[in-house]
Design an enzyme around this catalytic site. Structure first.
Site, PDB file in Angstrom:
ATOM      1  N   SER A 124       0.838  -1.205   0.000  1.00 11.85           N
ATOM      2  CA  SER A 124       0.000   0.000   0.000  1.00 11.85           C
ATOM      3  C   SER A 124       0.871   1.253   0.000  1.00 11.85           C
ATOM      4  O   SER A 124       0.624   2.197  -0.757  1.00 11.85           O
ATOM      5  CB  SER A 124      -0.914   0.013   1.228  1.00 11.85           C
ATOM      6  OG  SER A 124      -1.764  -1.109   1.217  1.00 11.85           O
ATOM      7  N   CYS A 126      -9.819  -7.181   1.828  1.00 15.12           N
ATOM      8  CA  CYS A 126     -10.060  -5.812   2.274  1.00 15.12           C
ATOM      9  C   CYS A 126     -11.524  -5.426   2.116  1.00 15.12           C
ATOM     10  O   CYS A 126     -12.032  -4.595   2.835  1.00 15.12           O
ATOM     11  CB  CYS A 126      -9.214  -4.829   1.479  1.00 15.12           C
ATOM     12  SG  CYS A 126      -7.631  -5.483   1.014  1.00 15.12           S
ATOM     13  N   THR A 149      13.536   4.796  10.932  1.00 12.12           N
ATOM     14  CA  THR A 149      14.518   3.734  11.153  1.00 12.12           C
ATOM     15  C   THR A 149      14.066   2.460  10.451  1.00 12.12           C
ATOM     16  O   THR A 149      12.898   2.073  10.553  1.00 12.12           O
ATOM     17  CB  THR A 149      14.694   3.489  12.667  1.00 12.12           C
ATOM     18  OG1 THR A 149      15.155   4.701  13.255  1.00 12.12           O
ATOM     19  CG2 THR A 149      15.689   2.370  12.945  1.00 12.12           C
ATOM     20  N   ALA A 177       6.253  -8.186   1.020  1.00 11.84           N
ATOM     21  CA  ALA A 177       6.860  -9.464   1.419  1.00 11.84           C
ATOM     22  C   ALA A 177       5.844 -10.497   1.897  1.00 11.84           C
ATOM     23  O   ALA A 177       6.023 -11.693   1.673  1.00 11.84           O
ATOM     24  CB  ALA A 177       7.904  -9.212   2.517  1.00 11.84           C
ATOM     25  N   HIS A 178       4.768 -10.043   2.555  1.00 11.72           N
ATOM     26  CA  HIS A 178       3.862 -11.049   3.133  1.00 11.72           C
ATOM     27  C   HIS A 178       3.041 -11.789   2.084  1.00 11.72           C
ATOM     28  O   HIS A 178       2.345 -12.745   2.400  1.00 11.72           O
ATOM     29  CB  HIS A 178       2.970 -10.435   4.226  1.00 11.72           C
ATOM     30  CG  HIS A 178       1.831  -9.587   3.741  1.00 11.72           C
ATOM     31  ND1 HIS A 178       0.560 -10.084   3.628  1.00 11.72           N
ATOM     32  CD2 HIS A 178       1.770  -8.290   3.365  1.00 11.72           C
ATOM     33  CE1 HIS A 178      -0.249  -9.107   3.203  1.00 11.72           C
ATOM     34  NE2 HIS A 178       0.468  -8.011   3.043  1.00 11.72           N
TER      35      HIS A 178
HETATM   36  C1  LIG Z   1      -2.000  -7.153  -0.833  1.00 11.45           C
HETATM   37  C2  LIG Z   1      -1.978  -6.183  -1.962  1.00 11.45           C
HETATM   38  C3  LIG Z   1      -1.607  -4.840  -1.784  1.00 11.45           C
HETATM   39  C4  LIG Z   1      -1.319  -4.268  -0.414  1.00 11.45           C
HETATM   40  O1  LIG Z   1      -0.127  -4.733   0.120  1.00 11.45           O
HETATM   41  P1  LIG Z   1       0.154  -4.528   1.696  1.00 11.45           P
HETATM   42  O2  LIG Z   1       1.574  -4.933   1.854  1.00 11.45           O
HETATM   43  O3  LIG Z   1      -0.788  -5.449   2.397  1.00 11.45           O
HETATM   44  O4  LIG Z   1      -0.089  -3.087   2.004  1.00 11.45           O
HETATM   45  C5  LIG Z   1      -1.548  -4.015  -2.875  1.00 11.45           C
HETATM   46  N1  LIG Z   1      -1.833  -4.471  -4.101  1.00 11.45           N
HETATM   47  C6  LIG Z   1      -2.182  -5.753  -4.341  1.00 11.45           C
HETATM   48  C7  LIG Z   1      -2.454  -6.203  -5.728  1.00 11.45           C
HETATM   49  C8  LIG Z   1      -2.279  -6.652  -3.288  1.00 11.45           C
HETATM   50  O5  LIG Z   1      -2.636  -7.902  -3.507  1.00 11.45           O
END
Ligand SMILES: *Cc1c(COP(=O)(O)O)cnc(C)c1O
Length: 386
Positions: free
Chosen positions: A72, A325, A237, A200-201
């Protein structure tokens, strides 16, 4: 109870190898990377190594990688940054109707500040073409932002073609590649990508860390100002354990990428093939071939996606309707509506997203449970009987 996690587009499991890399940076190696002493330099070296790992995964230079809190923030930084910095050149931005809200809401915010945004429509598969982008370009167009692959329906956009066009027209090109990194080969040079967001997640790394690639020579002002971290491009940081984890996770995801994708595709295609054989009146959402290797999205007509998810969950299966979301709200997905689905059909959508440790047993379990759930709910549905 058997548990099957098929919501990897929402987030993924942190894998142990990644955690092991991170742990020392949460305990013994705690120096601030900005500090010149030994403690600080240990951390700074780890950040440098991770920057190298992230850069080489997309064929970028390490100096072109800016670590930040996630996808995001990367989307916000790229779009708002270009808008602010290059507003003298023009105030027109091109995007699509099916972007993640991190892009859509950023564009809407800019509209309130006097920018003009073209939201390109998509076809029934959720696809835009480079021709559409070309036709939308104007003399005052400063940015094209189009996602690499859609988080809800898995459709992969023609990124290299769009990149080539933008480069020819000298318009900056940003892509939200959060769903693509670690699943698809990405080369920012060959694909003419100027900016790219990742998180990364979404590839078995930790939450709360991501990066924005910004091609050398492009100036993207910082969204978060303060200290001089990330060469003045993102203050605060550094999240050292997160950065170390992201580096390791991207390296692991991109090694053997093709073999892992092929393995997922076999299971994905089994679900795609078998679901309509076991449940009548379903509709596959997303592109049949230009599709993420881990995405399955079906509308099961005459029933509510939310009730399907609830019953799947009671049977140990974690899936999603549209994006994580937006579930929780009862609005149907903007992506499915943009693809021309009616509200009813959009409401009946179920997204299942695999990862490389999904097994055939998991898929067979879903194929056993889902038809029963669908039959039971349809039994209770006045819509179905009508
Ligand atoms: C999950 C997602 C995001 C947001 O990433 P975050 O690291 O959770 O803020 C943005 N764009 C797409 C296409 C996503 O799947």
């Amino acid at each position: 109870m058997k548990r099957v996690y098929l919501d990897n587009a929402a987030t993924t499991r942190l894998i142990p190898e990644v955690l092991n890399e991170m742990l020392p940076y949460m305990t013994d190696i705690y120096g601030n990377p900005s500090s010149p002493h030994y403690f600080g330099q240990q951390s700074a070296m780890a950040v440098d190594r991770a920057r190298q790992q992230v850069a080489s995964a997309i064929n970028a230079d390490p100096s072109e990688i800016i670590f930040m809190s996630g996808g995001s923030e990367a989307d916000n930084t790229a779009i708002r940054g270009i808008a602010e910095r290059y507003s003298k050149k023009g105030k027109h931005i091109i995007t699509t109707a099916v972007e993640h809200h991190a892009v859509l809401h950023t564009c809407q915010l800019l509209e309130k500040q006097g920018y003009e945004v073209t939201y390109l429509p998509v076809d029934e598969y959720g696809m835009v073409t480079a021709e559409q982008v070309r036709d939308a370009m104007r003399d005052d167009t400063i940015l094209v932002t189009i996602m690499f692959a859609n988080n809800e329906v898995g459709t992969i956009m023609p990124i290299a073609e769009i990149g080539k066009l933008c480069r020819e027209r000298k318009v900056f090109f940003h892509t939200d590649a959060v769903q693509a990194v670690g699943h698809l080969p990405i080369d920012v040079q060959a694909m003419n990508i100027d900016m790219l967001s990742m998180s990364a997640h979404k590839f078995h790394g930790p939450k709360g860390i991501g990066a924005l690639y910004v091609r050398k020579g492009i100036i993207v002002p910082a969204l978060i100002v303060g200290g001089a971290q990330e060469r003045n491009r993102r203050a605060g940081t550094e999240n050292v354990p997160g950065i170390v984890g992201m580096g390791k996770a991207i390296e692991l995801a991109c090694s053997d990428l093709e073999a892992k994708a092929n393995k997922m595709m076999v299971l994905r295609d089994k679900l795609i093939r078998e679901i309509p054989l076991r449940i009548p009146e379903v509709k596959l959402n997303g592109h049949p071939t230009s599709r993420l290797p881990n995405n399955v999205n079906y509308s099961i007509k005459y029933i509510e996606g939310e009730s399907i998810l609830l019953m799947l969950d009671l049977n140990g299966i974690a899936a999603s309707s549209g994006s994580a979301c937006t579930s929780g709200s009862l609005d149907p997905s903007h992506v499915l509506l943009a693809m021309g689905l009616t509200h009813e059909v959009a409401h009946g959508s179920v997204r299942m997203t695999l990862c490389d440790d999904t097994t055939e047993e998991d898929i067979d379990y879903v194929l056993e449970v889902l038809p029963k759930v669908a039959a039971k709910l349809r039994d209770m549905s006045p819509l179905y009987h009508a």
